[in-house]
Scaffold this motif. Structure first.
Motif, mmCIF file in Angstrom:
data_model
loop_
_atom_site.group_PDB
_atom_site.id
_atom_site.type_symbol
_atom_site.label_atom_id
_atom_site.label_comp_id
_atom_site.label_asym_id
_atom_site.label_seq_id
_atom_site.Cartn_x
_atom_site.Cartn_y
_atom_site.Cartn_z
ATOM 1 N N TYR A 166 27.102 32.546 -33.006
ATOM 2 C CA TYR A 166 27.953 32.928 -32.035
ATOM 3 C C TYR A 166 29.146 32.720 -31.961
ATOM 4 O O TYR A 166 29.872 33.357 -31.654
ATOM 5 C CB TYR A 166 27.270 33.767 -30.695
ATOM 6 N N ASP A 194 30.775 26.256 -27.383
ATOM 7 C CA ASP A 194 31.993 26.554 -28.186
ATOM 8 C C ASP A 194 33.518 26.951 -28.054
ATOM 9 O O ASP A 194 33.893 27.414 -26.851
ATOM 10 C CB ASP A 194 31.012 27.712 -29.267
ATOM 11 N N ARG A 213 19.744 41.082 -26.566
ATOM 12 C CA ARG A 213 20.589 40.055 -26.695
ATOM 13 C C ARG A 213 21.893 41.175 -26.458
ATOM 14 O O ARG A 213 22.177 42.400 -26.392
ATOM 15 C CB ARG A 213 20.528 40.259 -27.980
ATOM 16 N N SER A 219 26.382 39.260 -32.926
ATOM 17 C CA SER A 219 24.747 39.263 -32.421
ATOM 18 C C SER A 219 24.083 40.417 -33.541
ATOM 19 O O SER A 219 22.447 40.251 -33.849
ATOM 20 C CB SER A 219 23.821 40.425 -31.238
ATOM 21 N N THR A 225 15.792 36.407 -32.649
ATOM 22 C CA THR A 225 14.693 37.364 -32.339
ATOM 23 C C THR A 225 14.783 37.925 -30.606
ATOM 24 O O THR A 225 14.457 38.710 -30.033
ATOM 25 C CB THR A 225 13.517 36.553 -31.938
ATOM 26 N N GLY A 226 16.056 37.007 -29.678
ATOM 27 C CA GLY A 226 15.689 37.145 -28.491
ATOM 28 C C GLY A 226 15.367 36.587 -27.666
ATOM 29 O O GLY A 226 15.037 36.671 -25.793
ATOM 30 N N LEU A 229 16.841 31.623 -25.623
ATOM 31 C CA LEU A 229 17.165 31.168 -24.771
ATOM 32 C C LEU A 229 16.348 31.751 -23.005
ATOM 33 O O LEU A 229 16.429 30.710 -22.504
ATOM 34 C CB LEU A 229 18.679 32.044 -23.645
HETATM 35 P P1 ADP Z 1 18.780 35.249 -30.479
HETATM 36 O O1 ADP Z 1 19.933 33.903 -30.849
HETATM 37 O O2 ADP Z 1 17.652 35.399 -30.683
HETATM 38 O O3 ADP Z 1 19.712 36.677 -30.394
HETATM 39 P P2 ADP Z 1 19.082 34.020 -27.768
HETATM 40 O O4 ADP Z 1 17.950 34.194 -26.126
HETATM 41 O O5 ADP Z 1 19.714 32.263 -28.136
HETATM 42 O O6 ADP Z 1 18.176 35.126 -28.470
HETATM 43 O O7 ADP Z 1 20.365 34.871 -27.451
HETATM 44 C C1 ADP Z 1 20.203 36.247 -26.525
HETATM 45 C C2 ADP Z 1 21.716 36.273 -26.847
HETATM 46 O O8 ADP Z 1 22.926 36.037 -26.231
HETATM 47 C C3 ADP Z 1 22.731 36.778 -28.096
HETATM 48 O O9 ADP Z 1 21.564 37.451 -28.649
HETATM 49 C C4 ADP Z 1 24.156 35.937 -28.077
HETATM 50 O O10 ADP Z 1 24.011 38.193 -27.775
HETATM 51 C C5 ADP Z 1 24.280 35.519 -26.799
HETATM 52 N N1 ADP Z 1 23.989 34.768 -26.478
HETATM 53 C C6 ADP Z 1 23.678 33.101 -27.128
HETATM 54 N N2 ADP Z 1 24.371 32.120 -27.098
HETATM 55 C C7 ADP Z 1 25.620 32.366 -27.195
HETATM 56 C C8 ADP Z 1 27.412 31.534 -27.638
HETATM 57 N N3 ADP Z 1 27.481 30.601 -27.763
HETATM 58 N N4 ADP Z 1 28.652 32.942 -27.638
HETATM 59 C C9 ADP Z 1 28.326 34.699 -27.738
HETATM 60 N N5 ADP Z 1 26.957 34.598 -26.902
HETATM 61 C C10 ADP Z 1 25.996 34.077 -27.266
#
Ligand code: ADP
Length: 262
Positions: A166, A194, A213, A219, A225-226, A229
């Motif tokens: 991202y 980042d 997400r 995204s 997959t959402g 995290l």
């Molecule tokens: P995934 O990456 O599988 O979609 P995550 O649970 O890791 O699921 O992340 C959820 C959402 O948070 C991502 O889809 C993205 O929209 C947002 N996100 C996570 N990390 C970042 C980042 N470093 N910068 C911007 N958006 C982020």
């Protein structure tokens, strides 16, 4: 709103006294509802690629039968969709494995420097594919915390992978390990920063929810997959650790894991 299950029984033999037991069922109901929501979401997430694959099979057997260019394109899409399903199943299995063993094995220690070095090595190909340079800022001295190495590996892998996906446009990601600034509890802070588009304030409290997400271009174009995290949060809770997220739109995002030393 609270619900109680009430049961009554007599005390002793013919004393004329009753004991009423009130059992709070709100929590059980809440967990049942969460579980049902989760199954509905997971089924929907699996159904979507499956429906797309079924649709393309039908087209390949019918209208696109004798069109080699369309066939190649459709097979590529089908391959991407199977990849999406496989990622989802892997994440669902990770979550269910974590739920099956609610406690950490005591007495094991994790060397953060060595673990994070191997995470960075394993994500080298993704970083170079995305044009991202990963920089290390590690404190000197021993950087050891109690915990499960595989689980903490997964935490840092998810966070660093997100930063490379991202935050790709920032061209650079920094990973730092420092003595904890949280005065009360000695430990270490691991920050993955980042310089990409960042996350709008209203989304920050929600991005650790399952399947959440942010609906932005990054995204939609990045595989995910959402669930990443929510797995991170789950593992950190078992380690008595915390995740804090800071971000300024247009300037990037910083995810800090606060790990207690003991
Ligand atoms: P995934 O990456 O599988 O979609 P995550 O649970 O890791 O699921 O992340 C959820 C959402 O948070 C991502 O889809 C993205 O929209 C947002 N996100 C996570 N990390 C970042 C980042 N470093 N910068 C911007 N958006 C982020």
């Amino acid at each position: 709103e609270r619900t109680y299950r009430v049961s009554a029984s007599t005390v002793g033999h013919a004393t004329g006294l009753y004991v009423l037991v009130f059992k709070d069922q709100s929590e059980t109901r809440r967990i049942d509802r969460m579980r049902a929501d989760f199954i509905a979401n997971a089924s929907h997430e699996l159904r979507t690629p499956l429906a797309s694959i079924a649709g393309f099979i039908e087209t390949l057997r019918g209208p696109a039968r004798n069109d080699p260019a369309a066939r190649d394109q459709f097979l590529q899409i089908m391959q991407n969709q199977t990849g999406r399903m496989a990622r989802l199943i892997d994440d669902l299995l990770s979550l269910s494995r974590l739920e099956m063993k609610p406690y950490l094995r005591p007495g094991t220690e994790v060397d953060l420097r060595q673990t994070i070095d191997s995470v960075i090595d394993s994500l080298g190909p993704l970083a170079s594919e995305n044009g991202v340079v990963i920089e290390r800022e590690f404190a000197s001295g021993p950087l050891v915390v109690p915990g499960d190495r595989d689980e903490l590996f997964q935490v840092f892998e998810n966070l660093l992978e997100n930063a490379c996906k991202y935050g790709q446009s920032g061209g650079r990601v920094t990973v730092s390990i420092a003595g904890s600034e949280d005065g009360q509890q000695p430990g270490f802070d691991v920050t993955i920063r980042d310089y990409g588009p960042g996350i709008a304030e209203e989304h920050i409290p929600r991005i650790t929810e399952r399947f959440y997400r942010v609906d932005v271009e990054s995204s939609r174009t990045q595989k995910g997959t959402g669930l990443g995290l929510s797995i991170v949060k789950h593992i950190l809770t078992r380690h008595n650790a915390r995740l804090s997220i800071k971000s300024e739109v247009g300037k990037g995002a910083a995810f800090t894991v606060h790990l207690p030393a003991r």
